[in-house]
Scaffold this motif. Structure first.
Motif, PDB file in Angstrom:
ATOM      1  N   THR A 236     -27.844  11.557 -22.010  1.00  0.00           N
ATOM      2  CA  THR A 236     -26.934  12.237 -21.089  1.00  0.00           C
ATOM      3  C   THR A 236     -26.318  11.207 -20.164  1.00  0.00           C
ATOM      4  N   ALA A 237     -25.037  11.374 -19.889  1.00  0.00           N
ATOM      5  CA  ALA A 237     -24.327  10.512 -18.938  1.00  0.00           C
ATOM      6  C   ALA A 237     -23.665  11.412 -17.899  1.00  0.00           C
ATOM      7  N   ILE A 238     -23.404  10.856 -16.738  1.00  0.00           N
ATOM      8  CA  ILE A 238     -22.732  11.574 -15.662  1.00  0.00           C
ATOM      9  C   ILE A 238     -21.404  10.871 -15.383  1.00  0.00           C
TER      10      ILE A 238
ATOM     11  N   LEU B 160     -22.344   7.114 -15.140  1.00  0.00           N
ATOM     12  CA  LEU B 160     -23.687   6.762 -14.694  1.00  0.00           C
ATOM     13  C   LEU B 160     -24.740   7.266 -15.666  1.00  0.00           C
ATOM     14  N   ASP B 161     -25.908   6.603 -15.637  1.00  0.00           N
ATOM     15  CA  ASP B 161     -27.055   7.137 -16.362  1.00  0.00           C
ATOM     16  C   ASP B 161     -27.759   8.132 -15.428  1.00  0.00           C
ATOM     17  N   LEU B 162     -28.841   8.722 -15.877  1.00  0.00           N
ATOM     18  CA  LEU B 162     -29.517   9.735 -15.063  1.00  0.00           C
ATOM     19  C   LEU B 162     -30.247   9.150 -13.856  1.00  0.00           C
ATOM     20  N   ASP B 163     -30.349   7.821 -13.784  1.00  0.00           N
ATOM     21  CA  ASP B 163     -30.918   7.161 -12.603  1.00  0.00           C
ATOM     22  C   ASP B 163     -29.833   6.804 -11.591  1.00  0.00           C
ATOM     23  N   GLY B 164     -28.580   7.165 -11.880  1.00  0.00           N
ATOM     24  CA  GLY B 164     -27.467   6.879 -10.969  1.00  0.00           C
ATOM     25  C   GLY B 164     -26.934   5.467 -11.081  1.00  0.00           C
ATOM     26  N   LYS B 165     -27.286   4.765 -12.150  1.00  0.00           N
ATOM     27  CA  LYS B 165     -26.806   3.392 -12.353  1.00  0.00           C
ATOM     28  C   LYS B 165     -25.571   3.397 -13.240  1.00  0.00           C
ATOM     29  N   LEU B 166     -24.660   2.456 -12.965  1.00  0.00           N
ATOM     30  CA  LEU B 166     -23.409   2.354 -13.692  1.00  0.00           C
ATOM     31  C   LEU B 166     -23.640   1.862 -15.112  1.00  0.00           C
TER      32      LEU B 166
END
Length: 186
Positions: free
Chosen positions: A68-70, A119-125
């Protein structure tokens, strides 16, 4: 990308750029283009007199189908978080971009989403949304089919081209083929 007001976006996002950008909090601030590359599809902007909190880079090489990506999209100038599924990777070109390892999202990106952080699910680009692939609808309109993401690894490599004075050294090597009519048969 740093706390000194340096931003990365897509080169395409700069079409019509004047001298300012809108930040996530709605403020409009003066900015200048530091460098841009049509080949890579990236551009660096510098805002003046503003400290910023950069996003941490994630490991884009670990992004695989099914994750999953955001997408941090924009709706009327306000940030909106949208969930997307990673559907694969490709080593290909898209229009004029020559990115070696696009991330593909099952996400119907709109033209205003170009340049959005992913972003990934940890909020990293893990990348920046490039121009979406489109297909023709029955009525002839072009509709978004899937989104392409310029991976964080490509962005980091682009940023690494800065010299000690903050300038960018971007070299491009190209090869072209031309039929000269000579047969190579023996």
């Amino acid at each position: 990308v740093d706390d000194k007001g340096t931003f990365v976006t897509t080169d395409e996002e700069l079409a019509g750029f004047k001298d300012s950008i809108r930040l996530a909090d709605g403020r409009v601030v003066k900015a200048r283009i530091v460098t841009r590359s049509e080949n890579v599809g990236l551009a660096i902007l510098q805002i003046e007199g503003e400290a910023t909190k950069p996003l941490a880079f994630g490991d884009s090489s670990a992004v695989v189908a099914g994750r999953t990506a955001i997408v941090v999209a924009s709706a009327d100038g306000s940030p909106v978080l949208r969930k997307a599924a990673v559907i694969g990777r490709s080593r290909s070109t898209l229009d004029r971009y020559s990115v070696e390892d696009f991330i593909h999202l099952d996400y119907p990106a709109l033209p205003g989403d170009v340049g959005a952080p992913v972003l990934d699910l940890d909020g990293k680009l893990i990348g920046i949304l490039a121009k979406p692939a489109t297909e023709r609808a029955g009525d002839g309109r072009e509709v978004p089919r899937r989104a392409y993401v310029i991976p964080a690894a490509t962005i980091k490599a682009f940023l690494a081209k800065r010299d000690a004075k903050g300038r960018f050294e971007l070299g491009i090597l190209g090869v072209g083929l031309k039929d000269d009519g000579v047969s190579l048969k023996s």
